[in-house]
Design a protein around this motif. Structure first.
Motif, short mmCIF file in Angstrom:
data_model
loop_
_atom_site.label_atom_id
_atom_site.label_comp_id
_atom_site.label_asym_id
_atom_site.label_seq_id
_atom_site.Cartn_x
_atom_site.Cartn_y
_atom_site.Cartn_z
N PRO A 110 0.82 -1.23 0.00
CA PRO A 110 0.00 0.00 0.00
C PRO A 110 0.85 1.27 0.00
O PRO A 110 0.45 2.28 -0.60
N THR A 111 2.01 1.23 0.66
CA THR A 111 2.86 2.41 0.68
C THR A 111 3.34 2.77 -0.71
O THR A 111 3.24 3.91 -1.16
N LEU A 112 3.88 1.78 -1.43
CA LEU A 112 4.39 2.03 -2.77
C LEU A 112 3.26 2.32 -3.76
O LEU A 112 3.43 3.13 -4.68
N LEU A 113 2.11 1.68 -3.57
CA LEU A 113 0.97 1.96 -4.45
C LEU A 113 0.49 3.39 -4.27
O LEU A 113 0.19 4.08 -5.25
N LEU A 114 0.43 3.85 -3.02
CA LEU A 114 0.03 5.23 -2.78
C LEU A 114 1.02 6.20 -3.40
O LEU A 114 0.62 7.19 -4.02
N VAL A 115 2.31 5.90 -3.26
CA VAL A 115 3.33 6.76 -3.85
C VAL A 115 3.17 6.79 -5.37
O VAL A 115 3.28 7.86 -6.00
N LEU A 116 2.91 5.64 -5.98
CA LEU A 116 2.73 5.58 -7.44
C LEU A 116 1.54 6.42 -7.89
O LEU A 116 1.63 7.18 -8.87
N ILE A 117 0.42 6.31 -7.19
CA ILE A 117 -0.76 7.09 -7.56
C ILE A 117 -0.49 8.58 -7.42
O ILE A 117 -0.87 9.38 -8.28
#
Length: 285
Positions: free
Chosen positions: A86-93
């Motif tokens: 979730p951390t990396l997905l949030l950063v990607l978004i």
């Protein structure tokens, strides 16, 4: 007035210079390891991150649980690995929304000038006048907690810096012989903005983006820490730190391990950004 046009470093030359930079190479390796761990979490995680075993709660690091267990008996190592997702997905978004929005606003303001520039830059100044993290927390409080809402809040409060940078660079390019020659051969409108201005301002935007990634990770962890990020029982580093603070004096490892993961990830992106600045920014090298 003639602006100096720099040719972006691309292809094999970029890769060679990236590998020759100790900071960039180290940061890239660490980031890749974290990315692969997040992608392969179901394979490498020893336990289900949501599996609760009350008989094993608050265990210190052992051979069975390398990083111990939390207050619900969940394996911390497994939650740490899954928490990268979730951390990396949030950063990607955030990256996919923030940078394009800011660059687009900056290019339009710098290229057209006049009323367009004044309106867009005043809007940018209004957003920049508020503390970014505080404004993001307010947005999430209004929209409700969740990964997507958190990403939207951070993106909507982080784009002005890219807009201001892109406006300055576009305004300088607008007066260059390079664009004058392009317009003389009939290249105008979207084709000129997309094909000739955007590639020239991307290197500095990439450097700023890489430098901002660590701040975005910290902001994402802050949302999770305050309970405004992903919903439990989903593993997320910020919420793991929050859970660990309740028993930090007796079971310090519960908060320390996700905190260390946040620190290492932020440091890796900073090292990568430092190397990218040396490679892509013509004022360094």
């Amino acid at each position: 007035m003639t602006a100096i046009v720099q040719t972006p470093v691309t292809g094999p030359s970029f890769l060679k210079r990236l590998l020759r930079s100790p900071s960039a190479a180290t940061g890239a390796v660490v980031v890749l390891v974290i990315l692969f761990a997040a992608l392969l979490a179901p394979v490498i995680a020893p336990y289900d991150p949501t599996l609760q075993e009350t008989a094993s709660r608050l265990m210190p690091p052992t051979a069975a649980h390398w990083l111990g267990t939390d207050a619900f008996g969940r394996d911390i190592l497994s939650r740490l690995i899954y928490g990268a997702r979730p951390t990396l997905l949030l950063v990607l978004i955030v990256v996919l929304l923030m940078a394009p929005l800011g660059i687009t606003v900056g290019i339009l303001a710098g290229f057209f000038g006049g009323v367009t520039e004044r309106v867009l830059m005043r809007l940018t100044d209004i957003v920049m006048s508020f503390p970014r993290l505080l404004l993001a927390f307010a947005f999430v409080a209004i929209m409700g907690p969740g990964l997507i809402n958190g990403a939207l809040a951070l993106a909507l409060t982080s784009w002005p810096a890219y807009a201001r940078q892109a406006r300055v660079e576009t305004a300088a390019l607008r007066r260059s012989d390079y664009l004058a020659a392009a317009e003389m051969v009939g290249i105008k409108g979207i084709r000129l903005l997309w094909g000739h201005i955007l590639p020239l301002i991307l290197p500095s935007a990439v450097v700023r983006l890489a430098l901002d990634l660590s701040g975005i990770i910290l902001a994402a962890a802050g949302l999770g820490f305050l309970g405004l990020g992903v919903r439990p029982p989903t593993a997320e580093w910020g919420s793991m730190v929050s859970d660990g603070t309740q028993v930090i004096f007796d079971q310090w490892w519960i908060a320390a391990t996700p905190g260390l993961a946040i620190l290492i990830t932020s440091l890796a992106f900073n090292l990568l950004a430092d190397g990218l600045r040396d490679i892509l920014d013509p004022r360094h090298g």
